[in-house]
Every structure is written in structure tokens, then in C-alpha cells.
Scaffold this active site. Sequence first.
Site, PDB file in Angstrom:
ATOM      1  N   TYR A 110       0.718  -1.237  -0.127  1.00  0.00           N
ATOM      2  CA  TYR A 110       0.067  -0.122  -0.049  1.00  0.00           C
ATOM      3  C   TYR A 110       0.802   1.426  -0.005  1.00  0.00           C
ATOM      4  O   TYR A 110       1.733   1.148   0.769  1.00  0.00           O
ATOM      5  CB  TYR A 110      -0.846   0.114   1.217  1.00  0.00           C
ATOM      6  CG  TYR A 110      -1.818   1.115   1.262  1.00  0.00           C
ATOM      7  CD1 TYR A 110      -2.942   1.295   0.709  1.00  0.00           C
ATOM      8  CD2 TYR A 110      -1.418   2.296   2.030  1.00  0.00           C
ATOM      9  CE1 TYR A 110      -3.791   2.557   0.604  1.00  0.00           C
ATOM     10  CE2 TYR A 110      -2.149   3.560   1.990  1.00  0.00           C
ATOM     11  CZ  TYR A 110      -3.378   3.571   1.341  1.00  0.00           C
ATOM     12  OH  TYR A 110      -3.966   4.817   1.200  1.00  0.00           O
ATOM     13  N   TRP A 112       1.094   5.635  -1.797  1.00  0.00           N
ATOM     14  CA  TRP A 112       0.837   6.669  -2.924  1.00  0.00           C
ATOM     15  C   TRP A 112       1.929   6.635  -3.860  1.00  0.00           C
ATOM     16  O   TRP A 112       1.703   7.316  -4.805  1.00  0.00           O
ATOM     17  CB  TRP A 112       0.860   8.096  -2.095  1.00  0.00           C
ATOM     18  CG  TRP A 112      -0.397   8.485  -1.545  1.00  0.00           C
ATOM     19  CD1 TRP A 112      -1.236   7.892  -0.710  1.00  0.00           C
ATOM     20  CD2 TRP A 112      -1.301   9.584  -2.274  1.00  0.00           C
ATOM     21  NE1 TRP A 112      -2.534   8.548  -0.769  1.00  0.00           N
ATOM     22  CE2 TRP A 112      -2.438   9.528  -1.608  1.00  0.00           C
ATOM     23  CE3 TRP A 112      -1.094  10.682  -3.205  1.00  0.00           C
ATOM     24  CZ2 TRP A 112      -3.389  10.524  -1.722  1.00  0.00           C
ATOM     25  CZ3 TRP A 112      -1.883  11.561  -3.353  1.00  0.00           C
ATOM     26  CH2 TRP A 112      -3.234  11.644  -2.807  1.00  0.00           C
TER      27      TRP A 112
END
Length: 765
Positions: A110, A112
Site C-alpha cells: 500500500y 501513494w
Amino acid sequence: MAAEELVNSSHWGAFTASLDEQGLSVKPDPADPDPSELLRNIPASFDKGVRVLHPSVRRGWLDDGPGPSTRRGSDDYVEVSWDRALDLLAAELERVRSTYGNPAIFGGSYGWASAGRFHHAQSQIHRFLNTIGGYTRSVHSYSHGASSVLLPHIVGDEAPLYRPTTWNVLSEHTDLFVCFGGVPAKNFQINAGGISRHTVRESLEDARARGAEFVTISPLADDLATVIDAQWISINPATDTALILALCWVLLSEGLCDLEFVDKYTVGFEEFARYLRGQSDGIAKTPGWAATICGVDASTIADLARRMAGCRTMVTTSWSLQRARFGEQPVWASIALAAFLGQIGLPGGGFGHGYGSTGGMGAGRLPYPLPTFHQGVNPVNDFIPVARISDMLLHPGSTYDFNGQSRVYPDTKLIYWAGGNPFHHHQDLVRLRAGFQQPDTVVVHEPFWTATARHADIVLPATTTLERNDIGCGRYDDIMTAMQQVASPVGESLSDYAILTKLSKRLAVEEQFTEGRDEWGWLEHIYERWRESIPDQFTPNENFAQFWAARHLDLPGADSKHVLYEDFRSDPEKFRLATPSGRIEISSPTIARFGYDDCPPHPTWLAPAETVAVGTGPYPLCLVANNPASRLHSQLDNGAVSVESKVLGREPIRLNPADATAREIKAGDLVLVRSDTGRMLAGAILDDRVRANVVQISTGAWFDHSSPEVAACIHGNPNVLTRDAGSSKLTQGSTGQLVRVEVEVYRGEAPDVVVHDQRLWMHPA
Ligand code: PGD
């Protein structure tokens, strides 16, 4: 001769960059009306003090082989050649999948990552892992994990998160914006994948100029851009649900509830109304009742309800509200409130969830997908809700509840991460460290020596966007940008794609992974395949070479006049929602069936621990640990804007002046912050925009655990203080937003922060 200006893009905006002997200079895209200040962080991308320069293997892993290790996070690293690192990794992947099977590989990864359609780290790693038989994945996000699971039960899908009413409509039609959690400027400057024109501030100002009024309900006054002169209703953290229930009670008891709307478009009203009136639990949810919980006057609550009923009102909740224990409740309650007002589906009315939480929320959406690097198919079905990672690592084989299912945590032998920083994003980092010590092997691709890299066994240096070519475009952006390579790779770093190509060759899956293409081949392929796939009326004339030469491409067709649930309002039979009833579910029989004590079948006031007896006890203050203004998450914490914001080299913590005085804390003091989970150092700032008994610190200071005798983090990463608990059994979302703390002046010797310079923390073998 002046260095050539090349274009590139980031999650916080497009820019031009040129590199010469003075270093990298970055300028905002001239067409951007409100560029982000965070562009000033970008030159720090080349800071060799923080870059991973060579493939590196943890000494203990190299000496002893794979296995659980308490040395992760405090061991030396040995720099090795690319061939050696990849041979070791290929052999380890082969060992794990042949011995334990692919579910033993946790590849959720996980995070950005960076802008760019091709070099997107998660797409790369997932495609690679899929070609070797798959991996255990993670689902949902730290951004809106609770809402993503809740909304399908209430409104049938996640449309409020992905296709809200657009800003153009709001600035034209809304009379009153009631913003729970505000519309924070620091967050609307960001959009995953890119944001070439920052226009949210302009939309707010347009609405204000037309006469719209704004109310921000938050413990922090600056959660709504100050330029629009909003009314601040200062509220105790995590008590919004109580206030919303009281607003509903006023509407109901004063005949202001739109019963016709409720009857036609919702189910479960009666059960909820009985609860509001106190018929089901003996407590009427009056403004007086809410006032004692929220710290907001009863008259202010009642007046607000009447104002809302008297004009076109948009009720918004920020994503941060649901990043808390029982985080489902304020979101669900806000939908019930909007239903009571009867304006859902009308231009400028109804509800929104996440305006300002990113710049994309409320932008027009393109009616076609963006160029995509396909990840293939994952043959492994197993997953965890993303914020349950420590539980998974510490308790393999144990059961947990999630969205009506009883699930079992898999037994992870190998963690593979690229493009995320769990030692930034997860809660209770000391517990996460214990979790990371369990698997046999941890592999991380990173440009920077983040704490996650410093807890890995095999660390592979990855390039940044400045060191490769890509196609830039975010969802909700209507400009595609050629992301041009500005510099050669720092140290020996390679793109994730190049790393995985070499690895796939060793594992005999190179053809499946690469399909015979290099970077340029893929960029052209995904662009041209995209061009062929989109509807004719939107197909650009420019082929890939022409797009690259032009450097920008306008993407037409965004539905900038979208109204959420306009269709449903026009014909609720034809445009049934995907809920069991086809209607908005104010009470949900499905959730009732699950029988969860922490998520009842209709919006309910459940008191999170953070709200109990505020101002008293060993941890009297409520810490709001929200997203930063000085960087994106933990990215470029060494950048100019981030470094300038620090106090004594630590993350600034804001205190109300009265709370500071009571503790003899002065602006600029070094302070120790304690919760029942951990301790950290931070630098004090006094600010009366912070409610009394509340303190605020941003996430993203790099985790520095070099002086555990002083504090778990001496740099100010609040995730050493936050609790690792799911929002509820329904959603298991992250609850990192709030925690109860005490703050005091730190009078001991202050240890130096070492994490921004590898010469200070690394002990090379
Ligand atoms: P980033 O700092 O963006 O944080 O957590 P997330 O993990 O996304 O991490 C991305 C990492 O990817 C960086 O270390 C960066 O260097 C690396 N990277 C960038 N580009 C590349 C690339 O091309 N290749 C490789 N290999 N790596 C790359 C964010 C998460 O934090 C989120 S989304 C939210 S909303 C949460 N918010 C909170 C909160 O409000 N409060 C608390 N307490 N905690 C939170 N955590 C969550």
C-alpha cells in the site's frame, strides 16, 4: 548555455525542471492558477544523504539466511552488486513459493508512490507478483477505509467518493456549506496521480463571492481556507456524530424534516427516528444532549439546523472524520441528515464526503479510463483490510471480523513493498516493528532510506520520477503530461520496472512480465492502446510521438456539471441504488444481521475513548494527527518546505496557548508527548486556532527510533502514539487520526535526529 527546461509531474502539480551545476530548479506549470508550495520540496529528491545508492542487504539476513529477526530496524547493511542482490532475491522468492505457496507472499504494498501511469510502483509490483503465481493483497485504503466498506451498504456503491457533485455546480448553487472537518487547503493541493490545475480555492472563492456561507465544524479553525471567512464551530474531536444526530432531532421535532423525500428515497427512517426521539434507548438526541458531548452550545446547534433547512445546503464530511474509532458513524449520520433536508440529487444540495480531502474530489470526471499498465490476474484470493497488517504479521491463523465475514489471517513469510511507507502510514509503530520482525524476509524497493527500507532485509534502490520517462495524469485531471527524464539515476538506482525485469528473467517469466517491451515501448504501447480504446469523439489526433513532442495533451469530455444522485432523484425505480432496498438505507438490515456491537444498524452515537472526560486523567489532551501541509505524507520530509516547518529539527506540535501556559510550555520548546501507546519528541507552536484541550501534529516526520531510552520517535512521528485498532468490525479502517496524550517540556539532553542523513544512522559493514 541555460539548461533545458523539461516537464514533469507530481501528485501535487505539474512543473518544469532544469538541472545544472547549481542543482535542480523547479518551476510551477505557468498554466496552473494556484500551484502548490510543495514543489519547493522536489530538489531534495537528489539529496544523497537520504537516497538508497546501492542494492543493500541487511547483515543479519546475509549471515544467517532468511528467518524472523529482532535485528530488523537496527542492523547494518552490506552493499552488494545488482547481480548478487537479485540472485539472492530470486532464490528467496522461489524458496518461499515452493515451500509455503504464493499466499505466504504479502504484496499489498500500500502507498501513494509517485505520479506516472507506467512506473506506478504498485502496478509494477502487482504485475510482477501475478506472473509468479500471485500474492496476498490488501484491500481499501488508509484514506477512506471505513467509508469504502460502509457506503455500499448505505448508498449501494462508492459513488460519493468517486463521483461527487462537482465544484462548478456547488459554487453556482450552494447557499450554505456545512463542512464537518472543513475543506482543508493543505489537502486540496494534492491529487493522486497528478493535478495540473489547482482550482478548488477558486471554486470556494466564487461561491463566497456569490454570497454562499461556510460553516466549518472542527477542533481546528484552519481546516477551512481562511480566505472565505467561514464561521468556525469549534467542536470536541470525534463528537461530530452527536452533533449531527442533534441536527436531525431539531429537523424532526420542528417539522423541518422532508418526510416526502425520506419516504420516497430512503428506508429505515422510522427506526432511526425512534432512536433520535429516545424511544429505543431512553435518550432524546436533543441539542442539549449533544452540547455536553460536543462542547458546542445547544442554541448554536438548533440555529444551524434551522439555517440548513432554509436554504440550499451541502453537508460535507472530510475523510479524516472516518479515520477514527467508530468512523462509520459521522459519515452515515451525515447522509441521514442530508436525507432529512431532502436535497440529495438537487444541484448544490445533499451531501459530499471528502471535499478538500484531495484536489480531485469535486473535479469533473472523464468519461473514459486513463492509459493503464495492466497488472494481470492474481491467482491468490486471500486479502486483508489494509490497516490490519500488524495483526496479520503477529497473529497468523487467528480469526477476525470484517464486513459480515469471519476471516483468518494468512501466515506471511515474505513481505514485498514498493511505493509505500508503512512506518509512516500505520499506527503503533513499535507494534509494527514487532510485526516486521516475524517474516523470513522483507524486500523493499525505495528511492529513499525510509523507516520501511531501514526495516527490510533486501533494499533495492529505485529511481524517482525525475530519473525516468512516464505519462502523467491523475484521475480527475484533464491534462496529460509527458513526464520527461530530467537527470540520470542517482547512485545505482533503477526503475521498479527495470528491477523487476531483471528479476523476472531469473525466475523465467521475463516474457510474461515485459511482453518484450522496454520503457519507451511500454509508454508508446499504453498510450496508443488507450487512444484506440476511448470513444471516437474524444480520441486525440496526436500519436505518441506527437504527444511527447507537445509535452501536454488536453483531455476533453469531463462532466464538470455532475450532480450526485440526480438520476436517482428523477426516477428512483429506474435508477435504483445498488443497496438491497434500492434506496438510501438510513437503517441497514444487512448491517443489523451482522450483529456488530461497534457498528449498529443505523447512525448511532458511540463514544470513542478520545472523547471521554476530556481535560482530565493521565492523557487529558486529544491529539489530532492529520495529513501535513509541508509535504505529501512522508514524501520529501527532507525537502525545503518540510525542513523549514520544523521546530528544533522536530515536527511542530500546535497547542492552544491556554494549554501551553498550564504546562509552562513556550513556543519553540522541545516537548515530550506521551500516550498510552508510546512517546515522542516534538517542537511546540502555540496557536489559538487549535481548540483548548486539543493538540495537533501532522503525520510524515520520518520515524527516528535511534534513542529509545528518550522516546519511541525523537523526530515527531505521531504514529508511535496512535492505537492500532480498527474503526469497527464492519470496516476495520485505520484509526490514526486521534489519540489522547499529555505534553510536557522535555528537559533532558536532546538527541539529534539522524534519519535524514545515512552517515549518521548507518554503520556500513
Ligand atoms: P508516502 O509517504 O506517500 O505514504 O501513506 P503512504 O505509505 O502512501 O509513501 C510512499 C512511499 O513511496 C515513499 O516512501 C516514497 O519514497 C516511495 N516512492 C515514491 N515513488 C516511488 C517509486 O516510483 N518506486 C518506489 N519503489 N517507491 C516510490 C499514506 C497514508 O498514511 C494515507 S493515504 C493516509 S490518508 C493516512 N493518513 C494518516 C492520518 O491522517 N493520521 C495518521 N496518524 N496516520 C495516517 N496514515 C496514513
